[in-house]
Design a protein around this motif. Structure first.
Motif, PDB file in Angstrom:
ATOM      1  N   LYS A  91       0.808  -1.216   0.000  1.00 37.48           N
ATOM      2  CA  LYS A  91       0.000   0.000   0.000  1.00 37.48           C
ATOM      3  C   LYS A  91       0.843   1.268   0.000  1.00 37.48           C
ATOM      4  O   LYS A  91       0.553   2.223  -0.710  1.00 37.48           O
ATOM      5  N   ARG A  92       1.880   1.274   0.837  1.00 36.71           N
ATOM      6  CA  ARG A  92       2.697   2.489   0.934  1.00 36.71           C
ATOM      7  C   ARG A  92       4.163   2.099   1.032  1.00 36.71           C
ATOM      8  O   ARG A  92       4.546   1.271   1.855  1.00 36.71           O
ATOM      9  N   GLU A  93       4.976   2.735   0.183  1.00 30.20           N
ATOM     10  CA  GLU A  93       6.401   2.458   0.176  1.00 30.20           C
ATOM     11  C   GLU A  93       7.057   3.047   1.424  1.00 30.20           C
ATOM     12  O   GLU A  93       6.544   3.997   2.017  1.00 30.20           O
ATOM     13  N   PRO A  94       8.206   2.520   1.841  1.00 34.16           N
ATOM     14  CA  PRO A  94       8.919   3.117   2.973  1.00 34.16           C
ATOM     15  C   PRO A  94       9.331   4.548   2.636  1.00 34.16           C
ATOM     16  O   PRO A  94       9.583   4.868   1.474  1.00 34.16           O
ATOM     17  N   TYR A  95       9.384   5.402   3.643  1.00 34.67           N
ATOM     18  CA  TYR A  95       9.913   6.733   3.367  1.00 34.67           C
ATOM     19  C   TYR A  95      11.434   6.643   3.272  1.00 34.67           C
ATOM     20  O   TYR A  95      12.056   5.670   3.718  1.00 34.67           O
ATOM     21  N   SER A  96      12.048   7.635   2.669  1.00 34.80           N
ATOM     22  CA  SER A  96      13.498   7.645   2.462  1.00 34.80           C
ATOM     23  C   SER A  96      14.204   7.768   3.806  1.00 34.80           C
ATOM     24  O   SER A  96      13.931   8.703   4.573  1.00 34.80           O
ATOM     25  N   LEU A  97      15.107   6.842   4.085  1.00 30.74           N
ATOM     26  CA  LEU A  97      15.774   6.822   5.383  1.00 30.74           C
ATOM     27  C   LEU A  97      17.115   6.118   5.246  1.00 30.74           C
ATOM     28  O   LEU A  97      17.204   5.052   4.623  1.00 30.74           O
TER      29      LEU A  97
END
Length: 593
Positions: free
Chosen positions: A492-498
C-alpha cells in the motif's frame, strides 16, 4: 454468519451512509456498533437475541434488529437497498490510498466515477484536478496510488493468507490418507509478500487427497487438476497449489518446493560435487553419458560415494555436509557457509517472548479496555504488556493529550495492584514531529515507564532530512523504542526515504530499541536489515501494535520475521522476564550523557 462478518457489514453500511451524505450521528452509530460487536465476547446464539444485543454498549434497538436478521438469515434487506443506490464497483475506490468517502462522493456526483478504471482515465485527462478540493497534487497522488495497486495485483501480505493456509494444513493433516503434510514455498520461508500457497502431502491415495482438497470450503474454483499437482483459487483470491507425493519423495519435494530458487541451485550444486543428482523427487547417482563416463568431471572423483538414505529433510542436509537450515534462512544469503561450519544460530521461538509493548486501548484508537488487553495478554502466557496510546498530534487515531495520558497512567498503576506475576507498563506512542521534536515535553515523558517514538506524518522528506529527524528523536533520553522505522504499509505504501545504517548506528549509540512491528501490514523493520542491526549491537523489540485483544497474536508474525532476520533469544529484549525488563526499560535514562 460470524460475528466478524456481521461487524464488516455494519462498517459497510456506515461507509455507504457516508457516501449518501447521511446524518453524521447515524453513520457513527453503525461504525460504533461494528466496533462494539467486534469486541463482544458472546456466541452466535446471543446475536439472535435482540434484548441481549441491545445491552451491548453502542448497539441500539434498530441495529440490534438488523444484527438479528443477519445472524439468522445471512442477509439484510436494508443493506441490499443501500447497495442498490450505488454501482457495485464503487467500494473498490476505498482501496486507493488518500481517498475517503467525501472525495469518492465528489468524484461520483461530479464525474460519475464509480470504478478504479474510470478514476484512472479521469486523472489522465486532468478532470480530477479541476474538482474543488482536489488539485494537481491530489490528482498526481491518486495516479500514483492506482499504479501501485496495479503493480501489486496478484500479491498478498504474508499475514493475509496465514489463517486460510493454516486451516488447509490442519484439515489436510487430519485426513486419514495423509501421511505427512506441510506448507512449502515463500510462505514457509516467511516472506512478507507471497504470490501463491504451496502444500505438499505424502500419501498412498493421491486421488482421495486431491478430491478432499478441491472440495474444501475455502476453494472457490479449480485452475488445473492432475494426478500429482492441483491448483485452485481460494475465496481470498490467492492461488493454492497441492502436490501429492509418496513418502519416499516427500522430503525432496518439501525441500524443493520450499525454495528459494537460489537456495535450490546451491543444494543441487553441492549434490553434484558428490557425484549425485538432486531434484524434487529424489537424490541419486549421476547417470553415465553414452560413453559410460559421469557427466561432470569434478563429480567423477566421488563417483563411488554411496547415496545416503534420506527419510526427512534434515537427512538431505546432512548428506551434503550441512546442518539443517531452517526454512526462514533459505535465501542463499550466507546460510550455506554457516551450516557447513555447524554454527547456525538457535533462532528465536515464539515461546521465548515474555511480554510486549506498543499496544492500544479505547483511550485512543483501540477497541478494548485496559482490563481486556491485560486479560488477553495473560491468556497468551505473557508476563507484561506495555500500553502506548497515540499522542495528541495523531488526530486521525484519536491521540490523547497530557491530561488523558496522566489519567491512564494512574489507571494502570491502580490496576497493577490487582495482578500477581503480571504487570502493565505505562507508555505512549509519541509522534516524531517534522523537525525531530516529540509530541510531548520531557517533563511528561519522564513520568512514563517507556516511550515509543513514531513517524506518522510528512513522509515526503528527503533521505537526509528524514534521517536527521528520526535520529534527533531517538537521541532523546526518554525514548525507549523506535517504532515501525520505515513507515511502510506492505502493498500500500512504500517506505519513506531513510538512511537505515545511520539510524541503526544512532540506536546503538543511544541504547534505543528498534521495533520489529508484527502487524502483518508492516513487519517493519524489514528482515533484511536485522543481521546488520544485530552486528551493531542494536536490540530488537517485537511488538504487535495491537489495537484489539486478538491482534496480540500478531506477535507470531513478528517472531517469524525475526527468525528470518537471523535473530535469537538474546537479540530480542522482550524475551527478558518480568524481573529483568524493568531495569532494561530504565537503562537508557540512567546512562550518563
Amino acid at each position: 454468519m460470524t460475528k466478524s462478518q456481521i461487524a464488516e457489514i455494519l462498517q459497510e453500511i456506515a461507509t455507504l451512509l457516508e457516501l449518501k451524505d447521511e446524518n453524521p450521528f447515524k453513520i457513527r452509530a453503525y461504525a460504533n456498533a461494528a466496533r462494539s460487536l467486534e469486541t463482544f465476547g458472546g456466541n452466535l446464539s446471543d446475536l439472535q437475541d435482540e434484548e441481549a444485543l441491545a445491552k451491548i454498549p453502542g448497539i441500539g434497538k434498530a441495529i440490534a434488529a438488523k444484527i438479528k436478521e443477519l445472524a439468522g438469515t445471512g442477509k439484510l434487506k436494508y443493506l441490499e437497498e443501500l447497495r442498490a443506490e450505488f454501482p457495485a464497483a464503487i467500494q473498490e475506490l476505498f482501496s486507493i490510498s488518500g481517498l475517503g468517502a467525501k472525495k469518492i462522493k465528489a468524484l461520483y456526483e461530479n464525474l460519475k466515477i464509480s470504478s478504479i478504471e474510470q478514476l484512472r482515465q479521469a486523472c489522465e485527462s486532468g478532470k480530477v484536478a479541476e474538482l474543488p478540493g482536489f488539485g494537481e497534487t491530489t490528482q498526481t497522488r491518486i495516479c500514483e496510488a492506482i499504479a501501485r495497486r496495479a503493480q501489486h495485483s496478484g500479491y498478498f501480505q504474508f499475514g493475509q493468507v496465514a489463517a486460510d493456509t493454516e486451516l488447509l494444513r490442519r484439515d489436510l493433516a487430519g485426513h486419514p490418507d495423509a501421511l505427512q503434510v506441510d506448507v512449502a514455498g515463500s510462505y514457509r520461508r516467511r516472506r512478507e509478500i507471497v504470490r501463491d500457497v504451496d502444500l505438499v502431502v505424502a500419501t498412498k491415495k493421491p486421488a482421495a487427497i486431491t478430491q478432499f482438497f478441491i472440495k474444501h470450503p475455502l476453494v472457490e474454483s479449480i485452475v488445473a487438476q492432475g494426478p500429482t499437482k492441483t491448483s485452485v483459487r481460494l475465496r481470498s483470491g490467492i492461488q493454492c497449489d497441492l502436490r501429492v507425493v509418496s513418502s519416499a519423495e516427500y522430503p525432496f519435494a518439501l525441500n524443493y518446493f520450499t525454495g528459494s530458487k537460489e537456495h535450490n541451485i546451491e543444494m543441487r550444486s553441492r549434490a553434484l560435487a558428490q557425484g549425485w543428482t538432486l531434484n524434487e523427487y529424489r537424490l541419486g547417482k549421476l547417470p553415465p553419458d553414452p560413453k559410460g563416463k559421469l557427466l561432470v568431471g569434478r563429480a567423477a572423483k566421488k563417483s563411488a560415494t554411496k547415496v545416503p538414505t534420506v527419510r526427512e529433510e534434515a537427512d538431505l542436509y546432512r548428506a551434503l555436509g550441512l546442518d539443517f537450515v531452517p526454512p526462514e534462512l533459505r535465501e542463499n544469503c550466507g546460510e550455506f557457509e554457516v551450516a557447513e561450519k555447524h554454527s547456525l544460530p538457535k533462532l528465536l521461538e515464539k515461546e521465548n517472548l515474555r511480554g510486549t509493548f506498543h499496544c492500544h486501548t479505547v483511550a485512543s484508537d483501540g477497541h478494548n479496555t485496559l482490563e481486556e488487553m491485560a486479560t488477553a495478554a495473560q491468556e497468551l502466557g505473557l508476563e507484561y504488556l506495555g500500553v502506548a496510546e497515540h499522542s495528541k498530534s495523531s488526530i486521525q487515531a484519536h491521540g490523547i493529550d497530557a491530561a488523558k495520558l496522566k489519567s491512564q497512567v494512574a489507571a494502570i498503576r491502580k490496576l497493577n495492584k490487582e495482578f500477581d506475576g503480571f504487570r502493565l507498563f505505562a507508555g505512549v506512542e509519541c509522534d516524531i514531529l517534522r523537525d525531530g521534536k516529540l509530541d510531548f515535553e520531557d517533563e511528561i515523558l519522564s513520568e512514563l515507564d517507556f516511550v515509543v517514538a513514531s513517524v506518522h506524518s510528512v513522509f515526503n522528506l528527503s533521505e537526509a532530512e528524514m534521517t536527521k529527524r528520526v535520529i534527533r528523536a531517538i537521541e532523546n533520553p526518554f525514548v525507549t523504542i523506535l517504532a515501525h522505522p520505515t513507515g511502510r504499509l506492505l502493498l500500500k505504501r512504500e517506505p519513506y526515504s531513510l538512511d537505515i545504517p545511520a539510524v541503526l548506528d544512532a540506536a546503538a549509540a543511544t541504547g534505543t530499541w528498534v521495533e520489529l512491528n508484527g502487524a502483518p501490514k508492516r513487519l517493519d523493520l524489514d528482515w533484511r536489515w536485522w543481521p546488520l542491526a544485530k552486528a551493531k549491537g542494536v536490540k530488537c523489540v517485537i511488538d504487535p501494535d495491537a489495537h484489539r485483544t486478538e491482534r496480540l497474536q500478531d506477535l507470531w508474525f513478528g517472531v517469524a520475521i525475526a527468525r528470518k532476520g537471523w535473530l535469537t533469544k538474546a537479540d530480542v529484549v522482550n524475551c527478558l522476564p518480568l524481573g529483568k525488563i524493568d531495569a532494561a526499560l530504565q537503562a537508557k535514562r540512567n546512562t550518563e550523557p
